[in-house]
Design a protein around this motif. Structure first.
Motif, short mmCIF file in Angstrom:
data_model
loop_
_atom_site.label_atom_id
_atom_site.label_comp_id
_atom_site.label_asym_id
_atom_site.label_seq_id
_atom_site.Cartn_x
_atom_site.Cartn_y
_atom_site.Cartn_z
N LYS A 3 0.85 -1.19 0.00
CA LYS A 3 0.00 0.00 0.00
C LYS A 3 0.88 1.24 0.00
O LYS A 3 1.93 1.27 0.67
CB LYS A 3 -0.87 -0.02 1.25
CG LYS A 3 -1.61 1.26 1.60
CD LYS A 3 -2.32 1.11 2.93
CE LYS A 3 -2.94 2.41 3.41
NZ LYS A 3 -3.63 2.24 4.72
N SER A 5 1.48 4.98 1.24
CA SER A 5 1.05 5.73 2.42
C SER A 5 1.98 6.93 2.61
O SER A 5 3.06 7.00 2.02
CB SER A 5 1.10 4.81 3.65
OG SER A 5 0.75 5.51 4.83
N ASP A 43 -5.49 13.83 -5.10
CA ASP A 43 -4.58 12.95 -4.36
C ASP A 43 -3.36 13.72 -3.87
O ASP A 43 -2.96 13.60 -2.71
CB ASP A 43 -4.12 11.78 -5.24
CG ASP A 43 -5.26 10.90 -5.71
OD1 ASP A 43 -6.35 10.96 -5.11
OD2 ASP A 43 -5.07 10.15 -6.69
N ARG A 47 -2.16 15.11 -0.17
CA ARG A 47 -0.80 14.77 0.29
C ARG A 47 -0.02 16.01 0.73
O ARG A 47 0.76 15.97 1.68
CB ARG A 47 -0.05 14.07 -0.85
CG ARG A 47 1.31 13.52 -0.49
CD ARG A 47 2.21 13.52 -1.70
NE ARG A 47 2.60 14.87 -2.09
CZ ARG A 47 2.63 15.33 -3.33
NH1 ARG A 47 2.25 14.57 -4.35
NH2 ARG A 47 3.01 16.59 -3.56
N SER A 61 -1.66 8.16 6.44
CA SER A 61 -2.82 7.99 5.57
C SER A 61 -2.44 7.27 4.29
O SER A 61 -1.33 7.43 3.78
CB SER A 61 -3.42 9.35 5.23
OG SER A 61 -4.43 9.24 4.25
N GLY A 62 -3.39 6.51 3.77
CA GLY A 62 -3.25 5.97 2.43
C GLY A 62 -3.53 7.03 1.40
O GLY A 62 -3.85 8.18 1.72
N VAL A 63 -3.44 6.65 0.13
CA VAL A 63 -3.60 7.58 -0.98
C VAL A 63 -4.57 6.99 -2.00
O VAL A 63 -4.55 5.78 -2.25
CB VAL A 63 -2.25 7.86 -1.67
CG1 VAL A 63 -2.39 8.99 -2.69
CG2 VAL A 63 -1.18 8.20 -0.65
N SER A 92 -11.34 4.60 -0.57
CA SER A 92 -10.21 5.26 0.09
C SER A 92 -8.99 4.35 0.01
O SER A 92 -9.11 3.13 -0.12
CB SER A 92 -10.55 5.56 1.55
OG SER A 92 -10.82 4.36 2.26
N SER A 93 -7.82 4.99 0.06
CA SER A 93 -6.53 4.27 0.06
C SER A 93 -6.48 3.25 -1.08
O SER A 93 -6.16 2.08 -0.88
CB SER A 93 -6.31 3.57 1.41
OG SER A 93 -6.30 4.51 2.46
N THR A 94 -6.76 3.73 -2.29
CA THR A 94 -6.87 2.81 -3.43
C THR A 94 -5.53 2.50 -4.10
O THR A 94 -5.47 1.60 -4.94
CB THR A 94 -7.85 3.36 -4.49
OG1 THR A 94 -7.41 4.66 -4.90
CG2 THR A 94 -9.27 3.44 -3.93
N ALA A 96 -3.25 0.51 -3.58
CA ALA A 96 -3.01 -0.66 -2.73
C ALA A 96 -3.49 -1.91 -3.44
O ALA A 96 -4.22 -1.85 -4.43
CB ALA A 96 -3.75 -0.49 -1.39
N ALA A 99 -8.66 -2.62 -1.61
CA ALA A 99 -9.26 -1.37 -1.18
C ALA A 99 -10.75 -1.55 -0.98
O ALA A 99 -11.39 -2.37 -1.65
CB ALA A 99 -9.00 -0.26 -2.19
#
Length: 297
Positions: A3, A5, A43, A47, A61-63, A92-94, A96, A99
């Motif tokens: 993932k 992050s 995104d 960030r 946090s993920g992105v 969210s947090s895709t 990865a 998700a």
């Protein structure tokens, strides 16, 4: 699972590829094995720590918001989708390997995962700003920064609705935006007069944040007929900054309809492996994109 992050706000170099626990679908959600994730300006704005009320978050946090993949978990209360279905949507947090999506739609036949991942945020944004700027069939919409993902979608939605478009884009993208039905000219010195020669403007969208708000107000004659998604200083000039998402399910349904009717195609300019998320953000921030960028898992 792998993932992307970040543990602090900053430039692209704060992004890290980490090993993380797999997320699981809660009530009303699904989990997908991600095949591709959309790269959107939101995104890297998140960030950087820009104040985006629509996307509050805690660190680390993920992105990523957009994804296309194969359903492998279905949460309580979810109907109409099953493990193994090919879907695209928002969550969210895709960036990865897995998700969780809150909104999704089945992928139309013939659509690749890379193509599908590029549509959710782009189409939600395009539909939202067309609505907010109040342009209607028979009128002319000026689109500043028309060759990127949102611009490409705006031009095609406008054409489907009978809205004429004047587009500004780089020299290399003139034929591209003309191919989407727009009257086109380049930005840079003298662009306002070049737009005037193409015809009167009823409303305008700033999609690039290139410092053109005053000129867009001048061309439309009314700050209420201008909307920006890229210039955080727009409200200082009386222009609406649009940053809060509308109905994602409605946007996905419209996307499927346009794709099915052959009225929508936003090309994928470049696909990056998950290990190259930093490069994807650097390129996204540099602009001048023709269509979309995606990360492939």
């Amino acid at each position: 699972m792998r993932k992307v992050s970040f543990a602090e706000f900053g430039g692209p170099d704060v992004l890290q590829l980490i090993d993380a626990e797999e997320p699981h679908a809660g009530p009303g959600q699904i989990r997908v094995a991600v095949r591709a994730a959309g790269v959107n300006p939101v995104d890297w704005r998140v960030r950087e720590g820009q104040k985006l009320a629509a996307h509050p978050l805690a660190l680390p946090s993920g992105v990523g918001l957009d994804a296309a993949g194969v359903v492998d978990e279905v949460g309580a209360g979810v109907e109409g989708v099953a493990v193994g279905d090919r879907v695209f949507g928002e969550g969210s947090s895709t960036y990865a390997e897995f998700a969780v999506l809150a909104h999704w739609a089945r992928m139309p036949e013939g659509l690749t995962f890379e193509e599908a991942a590029g549509y959710p945020c782009v189409m939600e944004t395009a539909l939202r700003v067309i609505g907010e700027v109040g342009v209607v069939p028979g009128q002319t919409l000026l689109v500043s920064g028309a060759s990127g993902g949102v611009g490409s979608a705006v031009l095609q939605v406008a054409r489907d609705r009978g809205i004429a478009v004047i587009a500004t884009a780089g020299a290399a993208n003139q034929e591209y935006v003309r191919g989407l039905g727009a009257r086109a000219t380049t930005y840079g010195d003298g662009w306002v007069e070049r737009v005037r020669r193409l015809g009167p403007v009823d409303a305008a969208l700033d999609l690039a944040g290139s410092g053109v708000i005053r000129e867009l107000v001048e061309l439309t004659g009314d700050p209420n007929k201008v909307v920006s998604i890229a210039d955080l200083d727009a409200p200082d000039l009386g222009v609406r900054f649009s940053g809060v998402a509308g109905s994602v399910p409605d946007a996905l349904a419209t996307t499927v309809d346009l794709l099915t009717r052959g009225k929508l195609h936003v090309p994928v300019e470049k696909a990056y492996p998950l290990t190259d998320a930093v490069a994807a953000h650097i390129d996204s921030q540099a602009g001048h994109t023709r269509g979309r960028r995606v990360i492939v898992i």
